[in-house]
Structures are given as structure tokens and as C-alpha cells.
Design an enzyme around this catalytic site. Structure first.
Site, PDB file in Angstrom:
ATOM      1  CG  ASP A  18      -2.102   0.891   1.112  1.00 43.74           C
ATOM      2  OD1 ASP A  18      -2.375   1.373  -0.011  1.00 43.74           O
ATOM      3  OD2 ASP A  18      -2.775   1.134   2.135  1.00 43.74           O
ATOM      4  CG  ASN A  20       1.850   1.719  -5.295  1.00 45.58           C
ATOM      5  OD1 ASN A  20       2.761   1.503  -4.500  1.00 45.58           O
ATOM      6  ND2 ASN A  20       1.372   0.798  -6.120  1.00 45.58           N
ATOM      7  N   GLY A  21      -0.145   5.620  -4.288  1.00 42.94           N
ATOM      8  CA  GLY A  21      -0.775   6.905  -4.601  1.00 42.94           C
ATOM      9  C   GLY A  21      -0.162   8.032  -3.779  1.00 42.94           C
ATOM     10  CG  HIS A  35      -0.434   2.412  -9.341  1.00 39.40           C
ATOM     11  ND1 HIS A  35      -0.619   2.019  -8.039  1.00 39.40           N
ATOM     12  CD2 HIS A  35      -1.544   3.139  -9.675  1.00 39.40           C
ATOM     13  CE1 HIS A  35      -1.785   2.475  -7.599  1.00 39.40           C
ATOM     14  NE2 HIS A  35      -2.366   3.160  -8.570  1.00 39.40           N
ATOM     15  CB  SER A  64     -13.049  -7.842  -4.790  1.00 38.97           C
ATOM     16  OG  SER A  64     -13.008  -7.837  -3.385  1.00 38.97           O
ATOM     17  CG  ASN A  66      -7.847  -1.965  -5.124  1.00 41.43           C
ATOM     18  OD1 ASN A  66      -6.928  -2.755  -4.918  1.00 41.43           O
ATOM     19  ND2 ASN A  66      -8.115  -0.992  -4.273  1.00 41.43           N
ATOM     20  NE  ARG A  69      -7.720   2.071  -5.492  1.00 40.68           N
ATOM     21  CZ  ARG A  69      -6.522   2.134  -4.959  1.00 40.68           C
ATOM     22  NH1 ARG A  69      -5.497   2.506  -5.698  1.00 40.68           N
ATOM     23  NH2 ARG A  69      -6.330   1.832  -3.698  1.00 40.68           N
ATOM     24  NE  ARG A 192      -7.869   0.748   5.405  1.00 37.31           N
ATOM     25  CZ  ARG A 192      -7.588   2.023   5.666  1.00 37.31           C
ATOM     26  NH1 ARG A 192      -7.653   2.492   6.893  1.00 37.31           N
ATOM     27  NH2 ARG A 192      -7.230   2.842   4.697  1.00 37.31           N
ATOM     28  CD  GLU A 205       3.058 -13.346  15.514  1.00 43.64           C
ATOM     29  OE1 GLU A 205       3.021 -12.170  15.919  1.00 43.64           O
ATOM     30  OE2 GLU A 205       2.631 -14.314  16.182  1.00 43.64           O
TER      31      GLU A 205
HETATM   32  C1  IPE Z   1      -5.465  -2.804  -0.194  1.00 46.07           C
HETATM   33  O1  IPE Z   1      -5.113  -1.470  -0.366  1.00 46.07           O
HETATM   34  C2  IPE Z   1      -5.411  -3.518  -1.500  1.00 46.07           C
HETATM   35  C3  IPE Z   1      -4.090  -3.645  -2.113  1.00 46.07           C
HETATM   36  C4  IPE Z   1      -2.942  -3.280  -1.567  1.00 46.07           C
HETATM   37  C5  IPE Z   1      -4.077  -4.243  -3.408  1.00 46.07           C
HETATM   38  P1  IPE Z   1      -6.231  -0.328  -0.513  1.00 46.07           P
HETATM   39  O2  IPE Z   1      -5.486   0.953  -0.647  1.00 46.07           O
HETATM   40  O3  IPE Z   1      -7.156  -0.692  -1.593  1.00 46.07           O
HETATM   41  O4  IPE Z   1      -6.974  -0.438   0.873  1.00 46.07           O
HETATM   42  P2  IPE Z   1      -7.864   0.597   1.670  1.00 46.07           P
HETATM   43  O5  IPE Z   1      -8.888   1.145   0.719  1.00 46.07           O
HETATM   44  O6  IPE Z   1      -6.953   1.672   2.143  1.00 46.07           O
HETATM   45  O7  IPE Z   1      -8.452  -0.185   2.787  1.00 46.07           O
HETATM   46  C1  IPE Z   2      -1.536   0.300  -3.417  1.00 45.04           C
HETATM   47  O1  IPE Z   2      -1.375   1.667  -3.420  1.00 45.04           O
HETATM   48  C2  IPE Z   2      -1.807  -0.260  -4.805  1.00 45.04           C
HETATM   49  C3  IPE Z   2      -3.192  -0.708  -5.030  1.00 45.04           C
HETATM   50  C4  IPE Z   2      -4.131  -0.752  -4.140  1.00 45.04           C
HETATM   51  C5  IPE Z   2      -3.523  -1.122  -6.380  1.00 45.04           C
HETATM   52  P1  IPE Z   2      -2.610   2.650  -3.394  1.00 45.04           P
HETATM   53  O2  IPE Z   2      -2.985   2.966  -4.800  1.00 45.04           O
HETATM   54  O3  IPE Z   2      -3.691   2.139  -2.533  1.00 45.04           O
HETATM   55  O4  IPE Z   2      -1.926   3.932  -2.732  1.00 45.04           O
HETATM   56  P2  IPE Z   2      -2.564   4.916  -1.653  1.00 45.04           P
HETATM   57  O5  IPE Z   2      -3.078   4.067  -0.529  1.00 45.04           O
HETATM   58  O6  IPE Z   2      -3.649   5.660  -2.354  1.00 45.04           O
HETATM   59  O7  IPE Z   2      -1.409   5.774  -1.244  1.00 45.04           O
HETATM   60 MG    MG Z   3      -4.105   2.328  -0.573  1.00 40.47          MG
END
Ligand code: IPE
Ligand code: IPE
Ligand code: MG
Length: 242
Positions: A18, A20-21, A35, A64, A66, A69, A192, A205
Site C-alpha cells: 500500500d 503508491n498513490g 504504481h 475486489s 479496487n 477506482r 487494516r 503475525e
Molecule cells: C489494499 O489497499 C489492497 C491492495 C494493496 C491491493 P487499498 O489501498 O485498496 O486499501 P484501503 O482502501 O486503504 O483499505
Molecule cells: C496500493 O497503493 C496499490 C493498489 C491498491 C492497487 P494505493 O494505490 O492504494 O496507494 P494509496 O493508498 O492511495 O497511497
Molecule cells: Mg491504498
């Protein structure tokens, strides 16, 4: 810290990749740049895991949820995934890595579905680390699917309801035959599960790090393993030294 100082390498490591964004946003870049950079961390972490002796590595790559988005982000992610599979599978194969996918693959674009099945077939005899990508994956859907399969077998008289125990249930999940994760790592500071492996994580763990996924590398993995080695896994019993 040298690799040899790792006293006990977890057999199955599962990672919620998690952040990347947020990595991209911090730099004023579009989310997809995060990404792309995250895909480099994927390469590094697969290599490092195999080197450190991990036997199963599960990477939560697309949930599922995602699919909710924006369309342009979803299609950029699918494009990246397709390019990743095309460019990496030969390398994975030459490193004796077995490739598997869990999740609702029918929702994925057809070219990706083909790449996945070709990659699975190509690497199925490999005896090194198993790399499992969770794609279009949701644990509740997986559990409901297992219940549906068991109910159908029961209706046909192939299984007696009283014979449905934890082992039978686990054998109907997409992870059948794969040991439960010993260690779950989540990057980016979120704490989470986000619908990841709900059944399989019963006694795993957890390790949380603030490092954003595009910055995650071998050093972070070793830190997580060192922390894992300090844990006393009691499974409801009493401490091993008591
Ligand atoms: C969980 O990350 C899914 C992946 C890492 C592929 P999300 O960014 O989608 O999770 P939430 O929305 O913060 O719970
Ligand atoms: C995880 O990074 C990659 C995927 C869920 C596909 P995010 O895209 O969720 O990045 P944040 O959480 O918005 O920083
Ligand atoms: Mg995320």
C-alpha cells in the site's frame, strides 16, 4: 545486517502493498507514477524473498474493492500488470519460481487472463519459491465461493454436512494446499486487513511499517523478518519457555 543473521525465515510471507498513490502525490506526480515505481519494489521484494529463503510469497496486488477506482486508474493498473507479466515471467521461470494467481480472474481483461494461465502453466513444475498474486481478490467473496462449492457437493451427496470441518473448508479456498501466512506485512502506515485472506490469517503475525510501497526494499523486508523472529507464537497455548 547480513542475511545470515536471520535465524528463522518465515515460510509464507503475505504483503499488502500500500501507498503508491501517496508516494506519487508527495512528488506532485499522477497516481499511476506511484504504481509504476511500486512495480520496481515488487521485483526487488520477489528477488529478496527468494534469496532469504521464503517458500511462499503472496502479494496483494488488486482487491475486489479496487474496481471502484476511477476507470483510468484501473486501466493503467491493468496495463502495468500486463507489461509486468510479459516482461517478468521468463525471469521468474528461470529462477525456478512457481507463479499462481488467486482472486476473481474472470473480471480481469481477457489478455491478462491468458497471460496468467500461460504463466501458471509454464511454471507449474517449478520447485523454488511460489509467488502468489492476489488479483481482483476479496476474502469474503472467496469464503462465500467455498461455501457455495461445499453446498453443491453436499446437495449431490458427495459430502456429508457433518464431515465439513476446518480442513475440508480450507481445501475449498483458492489457497488450498498453500500453508497459512506466517507473517503479514502492510506498508504505508495503514493498519487494516482490507479484505485480505480473512480465513488464512487467523494466527499470522502482523508487521506494519510507515514506508510507502514504492520505497519498500530488501532492508525493510529484513527488518520485518527480524521483528517476526522476536514474536512468541502461542496459538492460544502458553509461552514456549514456560
Ligand atoms: C489494499 O489497499 C489492497 C491492495 C494493496 C491491493 P487499498 O489501498 O485498496 O486499501 P484501503 O482502501 O486503504 O483499505
Ligand atoms: C496500493 O497503493 C496499490 C493498489 C491498491 C492497487 P494505493 O494505490 O492504494 O496507494 P494509496 O493508498 O492511495 O497511497
Ligand atoms: Mg491504498
Amino acid at each position: 545486517m547480513s542475511d545470515t543473521q536471520l535465524s528463522n525465515c518465515p515460510t509464507h510471507v503475505a504483503i499488502i502493498m500500500d501507498g503508491n498513490g501517496r508516494w506519487a502525490k508527495k512528488r506532485g506526480l499522477p497516481r499511476v507514477a506511484g504504481h509504476k515505481k511500486g512495480a520496481e519494489s515488487v521485483r526487488k521484494v520477489i528477488k529478496a524473498s527468494a534469496e532469504l529463503g521464503v517458500k511462499f510469497l503472496t502479494l496483494y496486488s488488486f482487491s475486489s474493492e479496487n474496481w471502484k477506482r476511477p476507470e483510468d486508474e484501473v486501466s493503467a493498473l491493468m496495463g502495468l500488470l500486463g507489461r509486468y507479466l510479459k516482461s517478468e515471467i521468463v525471469e521468474l521461470h528461470s529462477n525456478n519460481i512457481r507463479f499462481r494467481v488467486i482472486g476473481d480472474r474472470e473480471r480481469l481483461p481477457e489478455n491478462i487472463q491468458r497471460l496468467i494461465s500461460d504463466s501458471e502453466r509454464m511454471t507449474e513444475q517449478n520447485s523454488g519459491m511460489t509467488l502468489i498474486l492476489a488479483l481482483s481478490y476479496g476474502a469474503r467473496a472467496e469464503i462465500a465461493e467455498a461455501a457455495r462449492k461445499i453446498a453443491k457437493s453436499a446437495k449431490l451427496g458427495l459430502i456429508q454436512p457433518d464431515a465439513i470441518d476446518e480442513d475440508v473448508f480450507a481445501a475449498h479456498l483458492s489457497t488450498a494446499g498453500i500453508p497459512d501466512p506466517d507473517l503479514v506485512i502492510r506498508s504505508s502506515g495503514e493498519k487494516r486487513i482490507s479484505n485480505f485472506l480473512l480465513w488464512q490469517l487467523a494466527y499470522s503475525e502482523f508487521y506494519f511499517t510507515n514506508t510507502l510501497w514504492p520505497n519498500f526494499d530488501k532492508k525493510d523486508l529484513i527488518e520485518a523478518f527480524q521483528e517476526f523472529n522476536k514474536r512468541d507464537r502461542r496459538y492460544g497455548a502458553i509461552a514456549s519457555e514456560s
